[in-house]
Design an enzyme around this catalytic site. Structure first.
Site, mmCIF file in Angstrom:
data_model
loop_
_atom_site.group_PDB
_atom_site.id
_atom_site.type_symbol
_atom_site.label_atom_id
_atom_site.label_comp_id
_atom_site.label_asym_id
_atom_site.label_seq_id
_atom_site.Cartn_x
_atom_site.Cartn_y
_atom_site.Cartn_z
ATOM 1 N N TYR A 236 50.500 35.605 47.492
ATOM 2 C CA TYR A 236 50.601 36.755 48.689
ATOM 3 C C TYR A 236 50.485 35.884 49.875
ATOM 4 O O TYR A 236 49.565 35.245 50.137
ATOM 5 C CB TYR A 236 49.218 37.478 48.793
ATOM 6 C CG TYR A 236 49.299 38.508 47.314
ATOM 7 C CD1 TYR A 236 49.871 39.590 47.175
ATOM 8 C CD2 TYR A 236 48.443 38.028 46.333
ATOM 9 C CE1 TYR A 236 49.610 40.311 46.009
ATOM 10 C CE2 TYR A 236 48.458 38.631 45.018
ATOM 11 C CZ TYR A 236 49.078 39.918 45.142
ATOM 12 O OH TYR A 236 49.151 40.630 43.665
ATOM 13 N N HIS B 239 53.145 43.382 48.611
ATOM 14 C CA HIS B 239 54.102 42.843 47.269
ATOM 15 C C HIS B 239 53.786 41.250 47.217
ATOM 16 O O HIS B 239 53.933 40.783 48.514
ATOM 17 C CB HIS B 239 55.375 43.100 47.477
ATOM 18 C CG HIS B 239 56.150 42.684 46.293
ATOM 19 N ND1 HIS B 239 56.155 43.256 45.209
ATOM 20 C CD2 HIS B 239 57.354 42.058 46.131
ATOM 21 C CE1 HIS B 239 56.826 42.933 44.218
ATOM 22 N NE2 HIS B 239 57.795 41.993 44.917
ATOM 23 N N LYS C 18 60.357 39.218 42.529
ATOM 24 C CA LYS C 18 59.894 37.860 43.103
ATOM 25 C C LYS C 18 60.675 36.730 42.926
ATOM 26 O O LYS C 18 61.670 36.456 42.294
ATOM 27 C CB LYS C 18 58.488 37.588 42.419
ATOM 28 C CG LYS C 18 57.427 38.701 42.320
ATOM 29 C CD LYS C 18 56.109 38.474 41.751
ATOM 30 C CE LYS C 18 55.272 39.542 41.334
ATOM 31 N NZ LYS C 18 55.032 40.521 42.338
#
Lengths: 380, 380
Positions: free
Chosen positions: B316, B327, B358
């Site tokens: 993060y 996210h 991702k």
């Protein structure tokens, strides 16, 4: 005031109305004489954690949750990880019984399931005779898990940050409905680790889903396809494919060039030449994968490469035409029969399969029949 | 009538108006004297495949596409897989040059990129001086790929069924914006492979995102969290965490129980005890992962376990509060600096990361600084 327990050799004893309060109505422990029950360390810690026991007396000291937890962790194997799973399942509203000897879970397994930590009853069911929903094996993410014996169990993996992931492992017997018989007069050239075939009928690809057309947008060439070594070996084994030439593996090195004597190999010899090439580039893994490829084709299922998903195969149960291909339902990974999983590997495979709406299937493949094992993530 | 080429020692020569027709207008080959050009086997095979050359004369025989292809496969290393990639990129409208000595691609690499097979020019650009879009390395799915030297290249992986997958590898320098300083008076107990801490301030989890609260839905317990060994080692190293007890790894076996002398370990000794435990359960991998964990925290990034994604960490960049978590943008896998990928492994990791929106990041970690490498799937 909540009751207090006392730690003895066989567990934590609780008297008073413990049988009604904890066993009959909520499935903790096992009953002794009268109203007394005995709890495992785990059950006692959980009741302390919830505030349903006020303390547990250990060698004369009345311990609250924290000191009892540390005491139990020093006395009982894998206590911390099992506590997490036990608590999570209780939080989800399940009754569950440890499989320690003498506890209801042990009796329910009937000696079958030595690695099982808890049995979980269906919602609304309770020990000792309620219907079972899961046989839970608790595994830390750093432990390893043999594929043998996994079937029928639910793994509760505790990761390094104490988060839980549940995986359900079920034996499956997949069956397809693809009808196509390849012709018996295919011819190809063995090139490095694939086979090129010219002038093949369009149905070989379009209905049988063998190979991949060698065609660019701009090409005028028709009927040329590339077959994987697995596809070629399978087609040769069933008498469909001969080899017009077999170029050696290191074609560009002049030493090797002499292997190619230009002779045509009939299917039976072609099959052997292709299998040899497979072993040269993949080792034993090639034979295992060919066994699974063949088994799936024999089940009227079409296996194609699972490379884009990091698997051995993706499978199609029923191919009418490639133009109108159905969704592929399984990802298959071929394993040695004594394969041992690392939980992280399992997590990766199963997560990926779920993300592309497929079922992850493992195929441990030795000399006996192939036992397909489906593993899926589960929210209990 | 299309022109014919002639195979000589340095490649396939084509005369007539070949320079205008093939080199100037479409970027094939390299120019010789006058209007003559010379093509690699690959370029010549592609032009035969398209029907733009009528034949190539080899030792007096005029060969069409099929026999020339087999001839080239026997003479040139990895011809079949490179042909597939060359054709695919041409089909997509790119001009590209082989990196064979003397060819435009070789000059453009300037000695840097010995594993590169082709340079691909930006759309609309052409050899020899057009801007480059990709440096392509062609890899069969059974080859292996060292992580070293990957940065700046695009892998074109040819799987066993001759499907292509492109992966672009780029060095990145991630930077976060999480502001939180843990307090200096945390205390915990080392239990197997995690640390339990009681009475910690809520911000440790809620703003620093350290650990995981030990709380079930029904619990009345507050301020108890479980830290991973990495989190605990990091907090101890920076002077924030002491250990009140360190239970031995096999707490339940009485032999080991003597290790726990009940003494309190100050942060500096706690850090060493936790690292030792990490090595006992993970080996050298623990130190590598701790280096990456620490490096990410130093970059104001929060690393949490990537277990559910089969990775070491998810990260993060900016955590304000855990309740309002952004996210997570990267999945990080820690590697040995001399790690060698199997293409299937790369395919699995990158596919999974893409599926959960991702970026897959590899962190080869040795004694020098950590060079983060982002690898993504690409459609050229």
């Amino acid at each position: 005031m909540q009751p207090e327990g006392t730690l003895r050799a066989d567990g934590v004893h609780v008297g008073g109305d413990a049988r009604q309060r904890f066993y009959d109505s909520r499935g903790y422990g096992r009953p002794l004489e009268g109203n007394e029950i005995v709890l495992t360390h785990l059950e006692a810690a959980h009741l302390l954690f919830r505030g349903d026991l006020s303390a547990v007396s250990v060698d004369g000291d009345a311990l609250g949750f924290e000191p009892f937890f540390v005491h139990a962790a020093a006395a009982v194997d894998r206590f911390a990880v099992r506590f997490l799973v036990y608590t999570d399942l209780r939080d989800r509203g399940f009754y569950l019984s440890p499989t320690r000897e003498g506890w209801p879970g042990d009796r329910r397994l009937d000696g079958d399931g030595e690695d099982v930590d808890f049995v979980v009853y269906e919602r609304g069911a309770s020990p000792p005779d309620g219907a079972l929903e899961h046989r839970i094996r608790v595994v830390g993410e750093r432990e390893s898990i043999p594929v043998e014996g996994l079937s029928g169990t639910t793994l509760a993996v505790v990761d390094e940050e104490s988060d839980l992931t549940y995986f359900e492992a079920v034996a499956i017997d997949p069956d397809g409905d693809t009808r196509y018989d390849p012709p018996d007069d295919l011819a190809g050239v063995l090139l490095e680790d694939r086979v090129l075939a010219w002038d093949v009928p369009g149905d070989l690809y379009e209905r049988g889903f063998y190979g991949r057309p060698l065609s660019g947008r701009a090409s005028t060439l028709e009927g040329a396809i590339q077959l994987s070594l697995l596809e070629a070996a399978f087609l040769a084994e069933r008498g469909s494919l001969r080899l017009d030439r077999a170029l050696p593996l290191d074609a560009a090195s002049s030493d090797a060039r002499t292997d190619d004597d230009g002779s045509v190999l009939a299917p039976v010899d072609a099959a052997e030449a292709i299998r040899e090439r497979g072993r040269a580039v993949e080792g034993d893994r090639f034979d295992r994968r060919l066994r699974v490829y063949t088994d799936l084709r024999d089940r009227s299922i079409v296996p194609k490469t699972g490379f884009k998903f990091g698997a051995d195969f993706r499978t199609y149960l029923e191919v009418e035409t490639v133009t109108d291909l159905p969704h592929s339902e399984h990802l298959v990974r071929v394993l040695e029969p004594d394969h041992v999983f690392v939980p992280r590997e399992l997590s990766l495979d199963v997560r990926l399969a779920g993300g592309v709406r497929k079922r992850m299937v493992f195929a441990p493949t030795g000399s006996s029949s192939i036992d397909y094992l489906s593993v899926a993530r589960l929210t209990p």
